[in-house]
Design an enzyme around this catalytic site. Structure first.
Site: not given
Length: 241
Positions: A73, A104, A106
């Protein structure tokens, strides 16, 4: 004296990040689109505030043997000394030697995301970058060892209650070796950092987590030094295969 407040400026920076992440959470229903939008918020923060020697992008990482990582990401990589970044159909592919940190990003952290991030970090750290001797006026220095790639997680919220408690600590401590995470941010609650000497995590709760995380990341990058020189010829060998 100018009518400025450093405290207010830093608070505003965090508020901006938190409001954008909150807007993504409230406004976008499709999980994939929501995830993409969250990544863009964090990328914008890093692209704006990291020193210019660094760049941040969503990307794959490749080594000179043709091995690829999974898509990451957020990749923080060198842009001052890296001679090339591959781009294909909007997809960035970054040489392993150029990578400083990977995250990452999210909306919400939970056990599944921690395990997923640990696997993603390992997929990059296991790419063995070659290193060249460093020329200087009197000859050459030995090849520089690869830097330790930082790995972590960036989210807005947490599925755990308390969000910075024993469940998070247990999930992080389960990651060893290449799967170890170094730092991360849960923007609504706080940030965490692993002390490499002590081998343990500290958890900082507070209302300005995004700003605190940014400063901690910049500090860790300062102590990472400079990435090793890329062996361009090793990549060029693929031209004749």
């Amino acid at each position: 004296m100018a009518d400025w407040s450093l405290e207010q400026l830093l608070a505003s920076l965090h508020d901006d990040i938190q409001q954008k992440l909150s807007l993504v959470r409230r406004s976008i229903q499709h999980p994939g689109s929501k995830g993409d939008a969250s990544e863009e918020v964090w990328l914008e923060l890093l692209q704006t505030y990291l020193p210019r020697r660094y760049e941040a992008a969503k990307a794959h990482v490749v080594d000179s043997k043709g091995q690829f990582s999974e898509q990451i990401d957020v990749v923080v990589f060198d842009r001052q000394y890296s001679p090339f970044i591959f781009t294909f159909k909007g997809q960035k592919i970054i040489p392993a030697e150029s990578v400083y940190a990977i995250f990452e990003a999210k909306q919400t952290i939970d056990l599944g995301l921690v395990n997923y991030a640990q696997d993603k970090v390992a997929s990059v750290r296991r790419l063995p970058p070659p290193s060249l001797p460093i020329p200087h006026a009197g000859g050459t220095y030995p090849p520089k060892p690869p830097i330790a790639i930082l790995g972590g997680i960036l989210t807005f919220e947490s599925e755990w209650n308390p969000p910075m408690g024993a469940a998070l600590a247990s999930a992080l401590n389960a990651g060893t070796g290449d799967r170890q995470l170094d730092l991360g941010c849960i923007a609504s609650h706080g940030h965490f950092v692993r002390d490499p000497q002590a081998g343990s995590y500290s958890f900082e709760q507070g209302s300005r987590a995004a700003t605190s995380f940014l400063f901690k990341l910049i500090s860790r990058l300062q102590f990472s030094g400079t990435v090793p020189m890329i062996d361009v010829e090793a990549y060029a060998e693929w031209l004749v295969k």
